[in-house]
Scaffold this motif. Structure first.
Motif, short mmCIF file in Angstrom:
data_model
loop_
_atom_site.label_atom_id
_atom_site.label_comp_id
_atom_site.label_asym_id
_atom_site.label_seq_id
_atom_site.Cartn_x
_atom_site.Cartn_y
_atom_site.Cartn_z
N SER A 262 3.46 37.16 62.81
CA SER A 262 4.13 35.93 62.41
C SER A 262 5.41 35.69 63.20
CB SER A 262 4.46 35.98 60.91
OG SER A 262 3.30 36.22 60.16
N TYR A 263 6.17 36.75 63.48
CA TYR A 263 7.35 36.57 64.34
C TYR A 263 6.92 35.97 65.68
CZ TYR A 263 10.30 39.93 61.64
OH TYR A 263 11.03 40.59 60.71
N GLY A 264 5.89 36.57 66.26
CA GLY A 264 5.42 36.09 67.56
C GLY A 264 4.94 34.66 67.50
N GLY A 265 4.24 34.32 66.43
CA GLY A 265 3.71 32.96 66.32
C GLY A 265 4.82 31.93 66.35
N VAL A 266 5.75 32.09 65.45
CA VAL A 266 6.80 31.07 65.36
C VAL A 266 7.88 31.27 66.43
CG1 VAL A 266 8.20 32.29 63.63
CG2 VAL A 266 8.25 29.80 63.73
N GLY A 267 8.13 32.52 66.81
CA GLY A 267 9.21 32.80 67.75
C GLY A 267 8.87 32.43 69.18
N PHE A 268 7.70 32.81 69.65
CA PHE A 268 7.34 32.48 71.03
C PHE A 268 7.08 30.99 71.19
CE2 PHE A 268 5.76 37.09 71.42
CZ PHE A 268 7.03 37.52 71.78
N ASN A 269 6.55 30.38 70.13
CA ASN A 269 6.40 28.93 70.15
C ASN A 269 7.76 28.26 70.39
OD1 ASN A 269 4.59 26.50 69.26
ND2 ASN A 269 6.48 26.27 68.10
N PHE A 270 8.77 28.79 69.72
CA PHE A 270 10.14 28.29 69.84
C PHE A 270 10.63 28.45 71.29
CE2 PHE A 270 14.61 29.09 67.73
CZ PHE A 270 14.98 27.80 67.99
N LEU A 271 10.38 29.62 71.85
CA LEU A 271 10.83 29.89 73.22
C LEU A 271 10.18 28.97 74.23
CD1 LEU A 271 12.22 31.69 75.40
CD2 LEU A 271 10.22 33.18 75.28
N ILE A 272 8.85 28.91 74.19
CA ILE A 272 8.19 28.17 75.26
C ILE A 272 8.33 26.67 75.09
CG2 ILE A 272 6.61 30.07 75.76
CD1 ILE A 272 4.39 28.60 74.40
N ALA A 273 8.43 26.20 73.84
CA ALA A 273 8.67 24.76 73.67
C ALA A 273 10.05 24.40 74.19
CB ALA A 273 8.52 24.37 72.20
N SER A 274 11.03 25.27 73.98
CA SER A 274 12.39 24.98 74.45
C SER A 274 12.46 24.93 75.97
CB SER A 274 13.37 26.03 73.93
OG SER A 274 13.45 25.97 72.54
N PHE A 275 11.73 25.83 76.61
CA PHE A 275 11.67 25.73 78.07
C PHE A 275 10.84 24.53 78.49
CE2 PHE A 275 8.91 26.63 81.76
CZ PHE A 275 9.86 26.37 82.74
#
Lengths: 459, 459, 459
Positions: C93-106
């Motif tokens: 779940s960390y990866g799901g919401v966290g990496f989504n946050f990272l790559i959308a921001s880039f």
């Protein structure tokens, strides 16, 4: 009788035929009825390109822009607000948010038709025009049935919920027509037509479906730590967006503006008194999450009718103040269950039925005391829609009609709910046995095991 | 002294009298003060019907329509954003979201009055007019106290939090008046008046309330898997809606538009540098949820003053870039706790105090370097509100006043917080003992058992 | 080869150098490129103060006010909708919401540049102007890569995801330029350019990165009770705000209004058929959360092209009806995995690729059958942007181009994805070993222990 019972036990919670059948039949019926009746209104039809030129308008005059932000807030309340508020049970969170999703999705389609027939059927063409305001009204119309769901949570099958919604939306459209059109009441946020009706509708159904042995599933009747946090998501989105709910279909301009202000401050006031009564009622002053999740909202329910009136800011605070107290006391002393044998899972009586009813009467009083001095001549006409044959209705009479409207909504709720309750008693709907209530295992594929029932390791 | 301590132990966390008393007394005071002072403004009063005709306006010119979407976003930030961000502790999630709900609900009422007295009191009638912009400002005003709550999370009683809010809102209204009105600073998103003030206010209180034996509740000081996910709800709603926060009360038109763009891209930039520093700091490059939940927001805090200026898009990226780094380093090296004996539960210093202060100085620099060439003549007047006696203030002077404003907000935070901290040291407020900090058992009815403290079975 | 493998094992999931390096390098590149290219557009520049006077406009004519509410809804979909939808795995779940946050921001920064170069580069000044519509388009552009992330969830490193996003956004900008500008297709909600492209892009990458021994992490491949509830937050925010997604960049006025109505009712219809098929497929009719979380959204994906057309309300219902069925069947029979050796964690094929492709063809059919009678002469010109050299393109031809556009998006997705997949096969990216897929321990500091894998005590 024994045979029926044993058949019922066999069928118990088996919905593999009935649930798909109901979904398919009703969805196909929707397609056909939409095909026959529903069309875009003039602001959402491509002919708008010509209409606007003819009427000297620009695209930015399209009503869409003045309703859409409120519409989305209401939409969030219906699906996330109501949905997550009902996840508080330790093993019925799927059912709370999932069945809410199902019946709201059906209800809003049916509402577009039912409300359309009563309000915007063009008698020459036989068509109903829909636009952004219809979508808001459809969400409102669903809300009545979702409130009823709150009283039934965990004790009925999804098929029964579809039936509750079918009749709930139908009854809503009729009582709304009577209250708003025939009695010419004002009820922007629906204290009467939504909350009072929905609350008593659910309570009447629950009363007919009384389960004397519900204590057999007592182990499942409560929250655990994280299910309470999920429920707080629902509470907060309802709380934050309620100003949009009460203002979404009010008159443009000051009416919408005022409804937001009144609801916002009534809600703030409810929070303080809910905390106060909750703390007073417990040894050592500990606060109870059940009260915070629910009673904090009561002020907005009771402002549903009066929010667009000149109730004054301090009037709104007083309404919120009283409702926070009354609603919390309702949760502390659930006398309905003891005296009336009525099981009300979410406490719909304390959050919707009573505050809705009181909101109707508050609206009646505020309307009866409205004067030209306070509203201005034009303002009084606008606010109470004093046009056509209602132009000369004096304000005292208006107040009387508002009070009568509240009684109509109660009557529709109680009588309609009793009838629907009896329909739902037929042993064909797949409802759970007493010891399987409040259990997602009944209707959902649950892949992980559940936690121990005392929640000991659950956080 | 021993006697006081033993009395205190006896009273420990007993708030059955004090919490209801504070809630009731303050809510009743609000009703009376609202009754005396607060009225609808001309756009939310029913007289609007006549006003608009006289001024050749339509309902759709009502300012409501140009503020309401941003208002709702800010409202979500206050209740869901701040509330859920503070659910990260393993056993203090009720308190995080619940007390935030309580004090924001009180704070916004008190803010309507305090800000009203300073900004919109009509001296002839003695009345304060409120409209949609007042509601936004009230939410902003609460934010200062909610930030302070972040530094105190888990260590104070709800009664103390009500006191923190009472004084916090009051101090906010005064420093805001000094900074915005007397110094004529611009601070649309409140780097100075909200974040810098709120951060230092909370830190000063926490410094006075230092608990040398707080390690006794170390077992509760940390997150578990799902509490971190609840906190991410808060983070994301803050992150997404921060463009609304920084633009909600800017000038209509380009100012509001530009504030959204600048905040949006500053935030995006913060996310990448927060991930980078977080990964660099850990063995094997693992990312830390604490950084992602907090430091990703620092860019927007630092854009609170400059967002409406012509800082340029790449300027915004640079601000976000630096703030993501600075804020994450702050979480990595919590020197305040070690050097100053200051316990800062949520890391308010790294997310609000420092980025807010830097945001104030960034605003000062951007203001000081503003030219007619970049803004156009009219644009410069609009953006910096160069009217009346401020028409001839040159931009260098404006920059100086902006920097002075930042210092005022720090001073108010530190001095006000120190005083409030000493008030909160009286042994009458029901605060928890050192070994019961960060524990919802202190103030909430918790029905399910908690999980083992290592979270071993908790997910 | 053995040596490479052992090096790879050593480096396995070690991203302490690569992740910070990628974040820093790309963020610095963004700052430089923004400095060279990106400027405020005329509605967000301070010169607007003069521009509006010259053009006889008021601040309230700024396009900002007609796009911002939809923009924020889309923004919520990107970060909370996609982010939380991907939290469903029990330990990712960390990866799901966290990496989504990272790559959308880039992604959204890169999208502002890429889309700017193709769409709004001023060839005389060499500058790109950005405003509120650019921000919406940047969010859309990110969505393609976030969809691809769904197919890869749990099997790749954050560094790989940054590469996926870099190429995904680039490919998106090119195919969007071809489809919208060169072929002059209409695709308001992006059935073709977003969903179809993003879906096939992710599937092609996943196909190249096929892991024959993925069963080694089978214990982690599934949900637990509360992770499913977090995922429902994502589902509902996507579901509720999809009307904004499909209408955010349509023509002002009727087009935007109609897109909302069509999407709203298509979604409602999908819910009923998803529930029906899900229930039919399980013993005793139990509903599966996987279907409710995903297939309920398929109707809106398929309306992405046609939503702004005069598809009629019942046409929308039919689209939603069919998509709910098709998508749920896709989840029931994951033939791709069996026949094509393609691992699709979130079922992107059933939710985005197929409904997006079908949505493209539905759009083609509705366009081909458009008539002046239904749209009015002006309405047809507006809706299909029949201006300049496209003024005389007949509707059948338009339909053909729409269909061609769908094929272009598939081709870009498949070919682009295959190439990116091969790039990601280099053993330098820190991707997890087969038995560590779907495990947050790989890239996140997880402080609390995880629950037993059967979820026995987890709720």
């Amino acid at each position: 009788m024994r045979k029926i019972l044993s058949v019922r036990a066999w069928w118990n919670t088996y919905v593999r035929v009935s649930l798909p059948a109901v979904c398919f039949v009703w969805q196909i019926a929707m397609i056909i009825l939409f095909g026959v009746f529903i069309r875009y209104d003039k602001e959402s039809d491509a002919h708008w390109a010509e209409y606007k030129v003819k009427n000297n308008l620009t695209d930015k005059d399209n009503d869409f822009y003045f309703r859409y932000p409120s519409f989305q807030d209401v939409h969030v309340m219906i699906f996330v607000g109501f949905g997550f508020l009902m996840t508080f049970l330790k093993r019925y969170s799927y059912g709370g948010v999932g069945f809410n999703f199902l019946i709201a999705s059906f209800g809003l389609q049916w509402a577009l038709l039912m409300q359309g027939w009563f309000h915007s059927l063009d008698l020459t063409t036989g068509k109903i025009s829909i636009g952004i305001e219809s979508l808001i009204n459809a969400d409102f119309c669903c809300a009545g049935s979702l409130i009823a769901f709150g009283a039934l949570l965990g004790k009925v099958s999804p098929v029964q919920l579809m039936v509750v919604t079918l009749f709930g939306v139908t009854l809503f459209a009729v009582e709304e027509y009577i209250i708003l059109d025939l009695l010419h009441c004002r009820d922007a946020g629906g204290s009467m037509v939504i909350h009072c009706f929905g609350g008593y509708y659910g309570l009447a159904i629950s009363w007919v479906l009384y389960r004397p042995n519900l204590h057999q599933s007592k182990r499942l009747h409560g929250s655990i730590y994280h299910s309470d946090l999920f429920a707080m998501i629902g509470t907060l989105f309802l709380w934050m967006f309620w100003p949009s709910f009460n203002s979404a279909i009010t008159d443009h301009g000051d009416g919408q503006h005022r409804a937001v202000i009144n609801t916002y401050i009534a809600l703030a006031s409810s929070v303080l008194t809910a905390f106060a009564i909750s703390s007073m009622s417990q040894k050592r002053g500990k606060v109870d999450m059940v009260h915070i999740q629910n009673a904090t909202l009561a002020g907005a329910v009771a402002m549903g009718t009066a929010a667009e009136f000149m109730i004054t800011p301090y009037g709104s605070l007083i309404v919120g103040f009283c409702m926070g107290i009354i609603s919390t006391f309702g949760y502390l002393f659930p006398f309905l269950e003891k005296t009336l044998k009525l099981q009300d899972t979410c406490g719909v009586h304390n959050l919707h039925a009573v505050p809705g009813m009181l909101g109707g009467f508050i609206g009646a009083i505020v309307a009866a005391t409205a004067t030209e001095e306070v509203y201005s001549k034009e303002g009084l006409i606008n606010t109470f829609d004093k046009e056509g044959k209602y132009a000369n209705r004096d304000m005292g009479t208006q107040g009387g009609f508002q009070a009568a409207g509240t009684c109509v909504s109660i009557a529709f709720g109680l009588i309609g709910g009793a009838i629907v309750g009896f329909i739902l008693k037929f042993p064909i709907w797949g409802d759970p046995a007493d010891d399987h209530c409040f259990d997602d295992e009944a209707y959902w594929e649950v892949r992980s095991s559940f936690p121990p029932l005392d929640g000991a390791v659950s956080l």
